[in-house]
Structure formats: structure tokens, C-alpha cells
Design a protein around this motif. Structure first.
Motif, PDB file in Angstrom:
ATOM      1  N   ILE A 146      18.873  59.178  48.188  1.00 36.55           N
ATOM      2  CA  ILE A 146      19.769  58.960  47.052  1.00 36.55           C
ATOM      3  C   ILE A 146      20.709  60.147  46.871  1.00 36.55           C
ATOM      4  O   ILE A 146      21.923  59.974  46.675  1.00 36.55           O
ATOM      5  CB  ILE A 146      18.955  58.715  45.762  1.00 36.55           C
ATOM      6  N   ALA A 147      20.171  61.366  46.931  1.00 41.23           N
ATOM      7  CA  ALA A 147      20.991  62.560  46.738  1.00 41.23           C
ATOM      8  C   ALA A 147      22.027  62.709  47.844  1.00 41.23           C
ATOM      9  O   ALA A 147      23.182  63.076  47.585  1.00 41.23           O
ATOM     10  CB  ALA A 147      20.097  63.805  46.676  1.00 41.23           C
ATOM     11  N   LEU A 148      21.635  62.405  49.091  1.00 46.07           N
ATOM     12  CA  LEU A 148      22.543  62.570  50.220  1.00 46.07           C
ATOM     13  C   LEU A 148      23.651  61.525  50.205  1.00 46.07           C
ATOM     14  O   LEU A 148      24.835  61.858  50.374  1.00 46.07           O
ATOM     15  CB  LEU A 148      21.762  62.488  51.526  1.00 46.07           C
ATOM     16  N   VAL A 149      23.304  60.264  49.967  1.00 49.69           N
ATOM     17  CA  VAL A 149      24.297  59.186  49.992  1.00 49.69           C
ATOM     18  C   VAL A 149      25.261  59.319  48.817  1.00 49.69           C
ATOM     19  O   VAL A 149      26.489  59.252  48.986  1.00 49.69           O
ATOM     20  CB  VAL A 149      23.612  57.804  49.980  1.00 49.69           C
ATOM     21  N   SER A 150      24.728  59.499  47.616  1.00 49.02           N
ATOM     22  CA  SER A 150      25.602  59.621  46.448  1.00 49.02           C
ATOM     23  C   SER A 150      26.433  60.898  46.520  1.00 49.02           C
ATOM     24  O   SER A 150      27.608  60.910  46.134  1.00 49.02           O
ATOM     25  CB  SER A 150      24.782  59.592  45.153  1.00 49.02           C
ATOM     26  N   GLY A 151      25.846  61.967  47.046  1.00 49.40           N
ATOM     27  CA  GLY A 151      26.590  63.214  47.207  1.00 49.40           C
ATOM     28  C   GLY A 151      27.704  63.082  48.226  1.00 49.40           C
ATOM     29  O   GLY A 151      28.808  63.612  48.035  1.00 49.40           O
ATOM     30  N   GLY A 152      27.436  62.369  49.317  1.00 53.82           N
ATOM     31  CA  GLY A 152      28.474  62.143  50.317  1.00 53.82           C
ATOM     32  C   GLY A 152      29.623  61.326  49.761  1.00 53.82           C
ATOM     33  O   GLY A 152      30.803  61.615  50.019  1.00 53.82           O
ATOM     34  N   TRP A 153      29.285  60.300  48.973  1.00 56.10           N
ATOM     35  CA  TRP A 153      30.316  59.466  48.345  1.00 56.10           C
ATOM     36  C   TRP A 153      31.161  60.285  47.386  1.00 56.10           C
ATOM     37  O   TRP A 153      32.401  60.198  47.400  1.00 56.10           O
ATOM     38  CB  TRP A 153      29.640  58.311  47.607  1.00 56.10           C
ATOM     39  N   PHE A 154      30.528  61.118  46.563  1.00 49.42           N
ATOM     40  CA  PHE A 154      31.256  61.937  45.597  1.00 49.42           C
ATOM     41  C   PHE A 154      32.151  62.955  46.304  1.00 49.42           C
ATOM     42  O   PHE A 154      33.324  63.135  45.943  1.00 49.42           O
ATOM     43  CB  PHE A 154      30.261  62.644  44.677  1.00 49.42           C
ATOM     44  N   THR A 155      31.617  63.600  47.319  1.00 47.82           N
ATOM     45  CA  THR A 155      32.393  64.606  48.052  1.00 47.82           C
ATOM     46  C   THR A 155      33.599  63.974  48.742  1.00 47.82           C
ATOM     47  O   THR A 155      34.687  64.573  48.790  1.00 47.82           O
ATOM     48  CB  THR A 155      31.496  65.314  49.088  1.00 47.82           C
TER      49      THR A 155
END
Length: 337
Positions: A279-288
Motif C-alpha cells: 500500500i505504501a509503495l503503490v500509493s507513494g509511487g502514484w503521489f510522486t
């Protein structure tokens, strides 16, 4: 008590009297007062007091507090403890918001986005707001101290002071980095939630603290781009009002990367498992990605306002997803290492 103004922001007496002077104070006379229409009913007065507490900020703070308590317990914490922590934290955040509305009332009268705040419309007087803020602070600290723990009561005092004094009085009008260090107040709910369950502060709580700290600039700076004219009129040096879109975009990208990296530290430091990690990696990638898109538009000299607001709203979705992962991890997450 954040950082999180996401969503998510007459002359004073005492220590804050100086805020009626300077650039913003000198322009107060140029702005027509905003009045309110119709009778002042009890319901309307109550609604005005609630508005002083900045409920949208409180909502975001609760998003961080409850999952932190679940993670600290590694399961379901005592529900009375959760309730007392939420009530005390809500009161503390509301008190900080009320102090901020009082301190910023002159600047708020100059800004379109704050034109409907109770001290601008006159629905609450300056004195009423100040008394309300102090009373709310006293109740909040007492509630956290007696209903949760002495440590949580102390952290509640620190949270209120960080937002009302360190950010609202010391930093906001002095530096374009105001929201960076001012964001410390918005990080306090995770410490309060962790301390409520564990009785102390530990490294996983500090990782979540730093996560919110680093998240605050890419959350708020895009919003400051939209309201640059407002901030300039009020004499508040928000980065979006005093620097170019390209510079703001670059800073947003840097902080976004730092935020995502920090979120992943909860895996080796706090023992978070694969559910949280995904969750942290996917959502973080989307935000970045969307932060990079904002910077790309600014670098190309294209309009950035629509993307800036997308990043602002996206940042709220991002932090929500991460803390959903924090809450789910004790129940669904197997260890990665």
C-alpha cells in the motif's frame, strides 16, 4: 493539529498585539468588513464556534491517530482508551485551530479563502474566540492527562503550543519555510496515539512522525500556489506566493520522494509487513508521479493550477491510504524480512 490545513488556514491584546501592525495591519482599513445576515441563533453560534476549531484538519488528524493505536497494539486496543484519546486529541486540535483563527484574524480579513471564518464575519467576537481557545485547551489537556496518561497530556500541550505559538506567531510571517517547521504540530497525533497504547515513545512512532512531517510541504505548497494572491495581499510569505511555480514544483518533488522513503522505513524499523509495504509503495509511487507532473508543467511554462490542486487533494488520499495500511497491517500483514 496539521499539518495538516488540508484540506487542508479588532486588534489583539497581550503578546500577539503586534499582528495588527505591519503590512497586513496597514491594509486592514482597505478591506470592507464582511458581515453576517439574519438573527444570531443558538445553532448559528454553535456552528461558528465549531468552525473555529477547523474540523477538516481534525478529520485528517484522526485518520492518523486511530491506525497508529492499532499498530502500536498490534491488534485492537482498548476501545475506551481509543475514545478518550480521540476526544482529547480532537479538543487539543480544536483549541490550536481556535488560537490560530484568533492570531490570524487580521490576515484572514484580507484573504478570499478565509472570508467566511467566524472572526471575519463577526459571528464570534475576538474575546469570545480567545476565551474559547483557552477553555478548550484546558479541557483537552485535562482530558488527555486524566483519561489517557500524563505523557499524553504533556504531548497535547506541546501540540497546541507548536501550532498556536511556533507556527502561527513565530514562523508564519517570517519565512517561506513556515509550513515545513510549522507542520510539526500536525505530527503530534501519532505520538499521542502511540503513547496512549504503549505508555512511551518508540522508533516506529518517530517514523510515522517524520512521515507526516515530510508529507506536509508537498501537501500544502500546491494549495499555496492557488491562493498566492491571497497570501501576497495578507503579507504571508507562503512559498507558492513568493517563488516561481518551477521552484515550488521542485521542492514538492523532493519532499514527496523523502516522504515515500520515510514511509517504507516502517518496515525495517517497525516490523510492518507486506500489506503495508504494498500500500505504501503503490500509493507513494502514484503521489510522486503527480508531483513530477506538476514540476514538468512548471518547467515547460504550462499552466500548473489544475495539477497543483490535483496534488493537494491527492496528498490527502495518499496519507489516508498509508494509514489504512498501518491499521490493516497487524491483522493482514506477514513479515517481509
Amino acid at each position: 493539529m496539521n499539518h495538516l490545513d488540508t484540506a487542508t488556514h479588532p486588534e489583539p491584546s497581550g503578546a500577539s498585539a503586534s499582528h495588527g501592525h505591519g503590512a497586513a495591519g496597514a491594509r486592514i482599513a482597505e478591506v470592507a468588513p464582511v458581515g453576517y445576515e439574519g438573527p444570531m441563533t443558538v445553532g448559528r453560534k454553535v456552528k461558528a464556534y465549531v468552525a473555529l476549531t477547523k474540523p477538516r484538519i481534525i478529520e485528517l488528524l484522526l485518520v492518523a491517530t486511530i491506525p497508529t493505536m492499532f499498530f502500536a497494539q498490534q491488534g485492537v486496543p482498548n476501545l475506551w482508551l481509543v475514545l478518550n484519546t480521540l476526544i482529547g486529541g480532537t479538543l487539543a486540535a480544536g483549541a490550536a485551530g481556535a488560537f490560530n483563527c484568533y492570531i490570524d484574524r487580521n490576515e484572514d480579513r484580507l484573504m478570499r479563502r478565509t472570508a467566511k471564518r467566524p472572526l471575519v464575519t463577526g459571528e464570534v467576537s475576538d474575546r469570545e474566540a480567545l476565551v474559547f481557545a483557552w477553555l478548550l485547551s484546558a479541557v483537552a489537556v485535562a482530558w488527555l492527562t486524566l483519561g489517557v496518561s500524563v505523557l499524553c497530556g504533556v504531548l497535547g500541550v506541546v501540540a497546541i503550543a507548536l501550532y498556536a505559538v511556533f507556527y502561527s506567531i513565530v514562523l508564519k510571517r517570517r519565512t517561506a519555510q513556515n509550513i515545513v517547521w510549522g507542520g510539526l504540530a500536525g505530527c503530534m497525533p501519532v505520538l499521542i496515539g502511540w503513547a496512549a497504547v504503549r505508555g512511551t515513545l518508540e522508533w516506529p512512532a518517530l517514523v510515522l512522525f517524520m512521515f507526516i512531517f515530510l508529507w506536509t510541504p508537498p501537501h500544502y505548497w500546491p494549495l499555496s500556489m492557488k491562493y498566492a494572491e491571497d497570501y501576497s495581499r495578507a503579507g504571508v510569505p507562503m512559498l507558492g506566493a513568493v517563488d516561481t511555480a518551477r521552484t515550488v514544483g521542485a521542492q514538492v518533488v523532493l519532499y514527496a520522494w523523502a516522504t515515500v522513503i520515510c514511509s517504507l522505513l516502517l518496515i525495517p524499523v517497525g516490523g510492518a509487513g507486506w500489506v503495508y509495504g504494498i500500500i505504501a509503495l503503490v500509493s507513494g509511487g502514484w503521489f510522486t508521479y503527480h508531483c513530477h507532473k506538476l514540476y514538468g508543467l512548471a518547467t515547460a511554462g504550462k499552466p500548473t493550477l489544475k495539477q497543483a490542486m490535483y496534488v493537494f487533494h491527492g496528498s490527502i488520499a495518499y496519507i489516508t491510504f498509508v494509514f489504512v495500511g498501518v491499521a490493516l497491517d497487524p491483522f493482514m500483514g506477514g513479515p517481509i524480512f
